[in-house]
Scaffold this motif. Sequence first.
Motif, short mmCIF file in Angstrom:
data_model
loop_
_atom_site.label_atom_id
_atom_site.label_comp_id
_atom_site.label_asym_id
_atom_site.label_seq_id
_atom_site.Cartn_x
_atom_site.Cartn_y
_atom_site.Cartn_z
N TRP A 1 -3.36 0.19 -3.48
CA TRP A 1 -3.07 -1.16 -3.01
C TRP A 1 -2.72 -2.00 -4.23
N GLY B 1 -6.02 2.71 4.31
CA GLY B 1 -6.37 3.87 3.51
C GLY B 1 -6.42 3.68 2.02
N ALA B 2 -6.22 2.45 1.56
CA ALA B 2 -6.27 2.20 0.11
C ALA B 2 -7.68 2.39 -0.43
N ARG B 3 -7.76 3.00 -1.60
CA ARG B 3 -9.04 3.18 -2.29
C ARG B 3 -9.01 2.61 -3.71
N VAL C 1 0.87 -1.17 0.00
CA VAL C 1 0.00 0.00 0.00
C VAL C 1 0.91 1.22 0.00
N ARG C 2 0.70 2.08 -0.96
CA ARG C 2 1.42 3.35 -1.03
C ARG C 2 0.37 4.42 -1.26
N ASP C 3 0.24 5.30 -0.29
CA ASP C 3 -0.80 6.32 -0.29
C ASP C 3 -2.16 5.62 -0.37
N SER C 4 -2.95 5.89 -1.39
CA SER C 4 -4.28 5.28 -1.48
C SER C 4 -4.32 4.09 -2.44
#
Length: 139
Positions: free
Chosen positions: A80, A112-114, A75-78
């Motif tokens: 996945w 926080g992944a979207r 996961v990096r920022d939002s």
Amino acid sequence: MPNVIYRTPLETEIPQTASVFLEAVADLYARHGAAGAALPERSFIEQMYEHIRRTGIFRVAESEGRIVAVCHAVVRDSIWFLSGFWALPELQRQKIGMPMLREVWEAGAAAGARTFFTWSSVDTTAMAAYMKMGMLPGY
């Protein structure tokens, strides 16, 4: 379905997780006419898996005291990214993978992944699992 425990692998278990991957990939190659094709170097897989274990989401399925499947994502920022989803050949299609994939997905959402995505092998069963989760895999 065998009795399965889902958990995070220990650092000392990274060689076992790499073995699951290498055995599953060799089987995939054999089923798709590429038997004998070069497998990735074990040392590279172990280094990559240890990095994902430390910085991403990494779960294993354990049955009868041995690791039989792996699932991991970063996961990096939002975003996945499913970086691996493999089971020993004799335990594929035994309903072991989906609970583990859902757990890794949910951990990503909690982080926080979207946006969820993967790059798929040509294995149609794995692709079906990804599509059940709402991903349209490319390969």
